[in-house]
Design an enzyme around this catalytic site. Sequence first.
Site, PDB file in Angstrom:
ATOM      1  N   LYS A 263       0.864  -1.180   0.000  1.00 43.72           N
ATOM      2  CA  LYS A 263       0.000   0.000   0.000  1.00 43.72           C
ATOM      3  C   LYS A 263       0.895   1.221   0.000  1.00 43.72           C
ATOM      4  O   LYS A 263       2.048   1.159   0.451  1.00 43.72           O
ATOM      5  CB  LYS A 263      -0.869  -0.013   1.268  1.00 43.72           C
ATOM      6  CG  LYS A 263      -2.135   0.764   1.167  1.00 43.72           C
ATOM      7  CD  LYS A 263      -3.299  -0.037   0.605  1.00 43.72           C
ATOM      8  CE  LYS A 263      -4.563   0.793   0.541  1.00 43.72           C
ATOM      9  NZ  LYS A 263      -5.701   0.057   0.024  1.00 43.72           N
TER      10      LYS A 263
ATOM     11  N   GLY B 227     -22.773   4.540  -1.639  1.00 42.37           N
ATOM     12  CA  GLY B 227     -21.701   4.938  -2.550  1.00 42.37           C
ATOM     13  C   GLY B 227     -21.562   3.955  -3.700  1.00 42.37           C
ATOM     14  O   GLY B 227     -22.523   3.273  -4.072  1.00 42.37           O
ATOM     15  N   ASN B 228     -20.352   3.887  -4.233  1.00 37.21           N
ATOM     16  CA  ASN B 228     -20.133   3.048  -5.421  1.00 37.21           C
ATOM     17  C   ASN B 228     -20.495   1.590  -5.182  1.00 37.21           C
ATOM     18  O   ASN B 228     -21.168   0.969  -6.000  1.00 37.21           O
ATOM     19  CB  ASN B 228     -18.663   3.147  -5.848  1.00 37.21           C
ATOM     20  CG  ASN B 228     -18.327   4.543  -6.331  1.00 37.21           C
ATOM     21  OD1 ASN B 228     -19.140   5.192  -6.984  1.00 37.21           O
ATOM     22  ND2 ASN B 228     -17.146   5.027  -5.992  1.00 37.21           N
ATOM     23  N   VAL B 229     -20.051   1.037  -4.051  1.00 41.77           N
ATOM     24  CA  VAL B 229     -20.325  -0.378  -3.781  1.00 41.77           C
ATOM     25  C   VAL B 229     -21.776  -0.557  -3.334  1.00 41.77           C
ATOM     26  O   VAL B 229     -22.499  -1.423  -3.853  1.00 41.77           O
ATOM     27  CB  VAL B 229     -19.357  -0.944  -2.709  1.00 41.77           C
ATOM     28  CG1 VAL B 229     -19.698  -2.400  -2.404  1.00 41.77           C
ATOM     29  CG2 VAL B 229     -17.906  -0.829  -3.168  1.00 41.77           C
TER      30      VAL B 229
HETATM   31  P1  NAD Z   1     -17.844   5.554  -1.571  1.00 44.40           P
HETATM   32  O1  NAD Z   1     -17.062   6.676  -1.023  1.00 44.40           O
HETATM   33  O2  NAD Z   1     -18.298   5.593  -2.987  1.00 44.40           O
HETATM   34  O3  NAD Z   1     -19.175   5.321  -0.690  1.00 44.40           O
HETATM   35  C1  NAD Z   1     -19.196   5.417   0.680  1.00 44.40           C
HETATM   36  C2  NAD Z   1     -20.534   6.052   1.047  1.00 44.40           C
HETATM   37  O4  NAD Z   1     -20.670   6.030   2.465  1.00 44.40           O
HETATM   38  C3  NAD Z   1     -20.633   7.514   0.619  1.00 44.40           C
HETATM   39  O5  NAD Z   1     -21.792   7.694  -0.181  1.00 44.40           O
HETATM   40  C4  NAD Z   1     -20.718   8.277   1.930  1.00 44.40           C
HETATM   41  O6  NAD Z   1     -21.541   9.415   1.850  1.00 44.40           O
HETATM   42  C5  NAD Z   1     -21.322   7.232   2.838  1.00 44.40           C
HETATM   43  N1  NAD Z   1     -21.087   7.454   4.261  1.00 44.40           N
HETATM   44  C6  NAD Z   1     -19.997   7.972   4.864  1.00 44.40           C
HETATM   45  N2  NAD Z   1     -20.175   8.017   6.198  1.00 44.40           N
HETATM   46  C7  NAD Z   1     -21.398   7.513   6.437  1.00 44.40           C
HETATM   47  C8  NAD Z   1     -22.154   7.278   7.599  1.00 44.40           C
HETATM   48  N3  NAD Z   1     -21.681   7.582   8.814  1.00 44.40           N
HETATM   49  N4  NAD Z   1     -23.375   6.732   7.473  1.00 44.40           N
HETATM   50  C9  NAD Z   1     -23.876   6.424   6.269  1.00 44.40           C
HETATM   51  N5  NAD Z   1     -23.200   6.622   5.122  1.00 44.40           N
HETATM   52  C10 NAD Z   1     -21.983   7.155   5.193  1.00 44.40           C
HETATM   53  O7  NAD Z   1     -16.991   4.245  -1.295  1.00 44.40           O
HETATM   54  P2  NAD Z   1     -17.158   2.814  -1.969  1.00 44.40           P
HETATM   55  O8  NAD Z   1     -16.203   2.696  -3.082  1.00 44.40           O
HETATM   56  O9  NAD Z   1     -18.595   2.515  -2.203  1.00 44.40           O
HETATM   57  O10 NAD Z   1     -16.614   1.869  -0.800  1.00 44.40           O
HETATM   58  C11 NAD Z   1     -17.395   1.609   0.341  1.00 44.40           C
HETATM   59  C12 NAD Z   1     -16.531   0.892   1.375  1.00 44.40           C
HETATM   60  O11 NAD Z   1     -16.039  -0.332   0.826  1.00 44.40           O
HETATM   61  C13 NAD Z   1     -15.297   1.690   1.804  1.00 44.40           C
HETATM   62  O12 NAD Z   1     -15.046   1.420   3.156  1.00 44.40           O
HETATM   63  C14 NAD Z   1     -14.180   1.106   0.958  1.00 44.40           C
HETATM   64  O13 NAD Z   1     -12.913   1.233   1.569  1.00 44.40           O
HETATM   65  C15 NAD Z   1     -14.619  -0.342   0.869  1.00 44.40           C
HETATM   66  N6  NAD Z   1     -14.111  -1.047  -0.318  1.00 44.40           N
HETATM   67  C16 NAD Z   1     -14.415  -0.570  -1.559  1.00 44.40           C
HETATM   68  C17 NAD Z   1     -13.946  -1.237  -2.684  1.00 44.40           C
HETATM   69  C18 NAD Z   1     -14.293  -0.750  -4.063  1.00 44.40           C
HETATM   70  O14 NAD Z   1     -14.048  -1.481  -5.037  1.00 44.40           O
HETATM   71  N7  NAD Z   1     -14.845   0.435  -4.212  1.00 44.40           N
HETATM   72  C19 NAD Z   1     -13.158  -2.391  -2.537  1.00 44.40           C
HETATM   73  C20 NAD Z   1     -12.881  -2.864  -1.254  1.00 44.40           C
HETATM   74  C21 NAD Z   1     -13.358  -2.178  -0.149  1.00 44.40           C
END
Ligand code: NAD
Length: 367
Positions: A92, A194-196
Amino acid sequence: MSLTTAEKPATSGAVIERMKEHGHEEVLFCNDAATGLRSIIALHDTTLGPALGGTRMWPYASEAEALEDVLRLSRGMTYKSALAGLDLGGGKAVIIGDARTGKTEAMFRRFGRFVESLNGRYITAEDVGMSVTEMVNIRKETQYVVGLPVSMGGSGDPSPVTAYGVYCGMKAAAKFAYGTDDLRKRKVAVQGAGNVGHHLVGYLIKDGATVFLTDIHDDKLAAVKKEHAAVNIVKPDEIIGLDVDIYSPCALGATINDQTLPQLKCSVVAGSANNQLADEEKHGRALVDKGILYAPDFLVNAGGIINCAWERRGYNRDAALAQTEDIYRTAQDIFVRSREERIPTYLAANQAAEQRIRSMRQAGLSF
Ligand code: NAD
């Protein structure tokens, strides 16, 4: 390892002590006065292959805090890739700075040169604070970067594949907890649109689950609601205590903690957020005591890294999705191991990852 904001003396002696604690191989400190780049790249374990893991840009309060974060995150990547059956090690990088104001092309090209100097022992990708634009700039200086746009032969946004893996892991957990992986009668609370989270909701609604969703941003919720009218929107502080079968943390880490544990009414936790257990040992055991099945985060959110691994081989979306489906079987193995050995699932997953690394090392098959 947990992120700490406590100041620790970041002398070279202290760094090596921290590396020894969890077996890190190499840490590269990068400084470039011309671009203002201050970065740390950590290679935890390269037994299985080159260390692949994203770069995080964050305004760390101190160098010691950045170091703690990169050591913890790189170690997590070793376990994630090992358990996903990938021939990749764990690494990382962190860049100390404000992602909203501190980015320049020159900074990321300079960072790319530091990555290049590791001769392929480290491959970088996107993480918090980064976007495709930075990946493209890094690519100008090194081939050791993934998460490039599809137009450049890359794999694009990994989130849909991560969501698919979480869905597969959730189904495996349901099968173990309820005897069926049919999610039709299940109530699922998704934290984070969010995205996931957005893509995950799509799979769940399609399966006929009752889905509750929250986010701190209304526009994110509106976007999901527009696509999936059946989703039930709830307030952020309501999600933890909802009377549901499955809680799916897809926003932040550490949402399983001393405050939230007594409120949980679910029987399964399965989501994408990294480091869901505030204290792995304490809260991993507390979930067992409450009769809640925990699908380890680094197991079920491996779809993104699997997608990145396929970019290295020549990207094939169907193949990436097919390999991501293996998360179902791996999760089942981990749940069985946890039951047979009477250990929490997080520990069963850690042990399985360590076992794979050890056996490759012993067989002389190290990268
Ligand atoms: P993202 O930033 O697109 O979405 C996260 C969402 O959580 C945002 O919409 C944000 O507004 C919301 N959020 C933040 N604090 C909050 C709270 N207290 N209550 C409710 N909602 C809240 O991120 P993502 O890409 O969707 O990833 C989500 C999680 O999965 C992260 O922890 C990330 O590290 C993990 N992750 C993502 C991937 C990937 O491929 N994107 C891979 C492995 C792990």
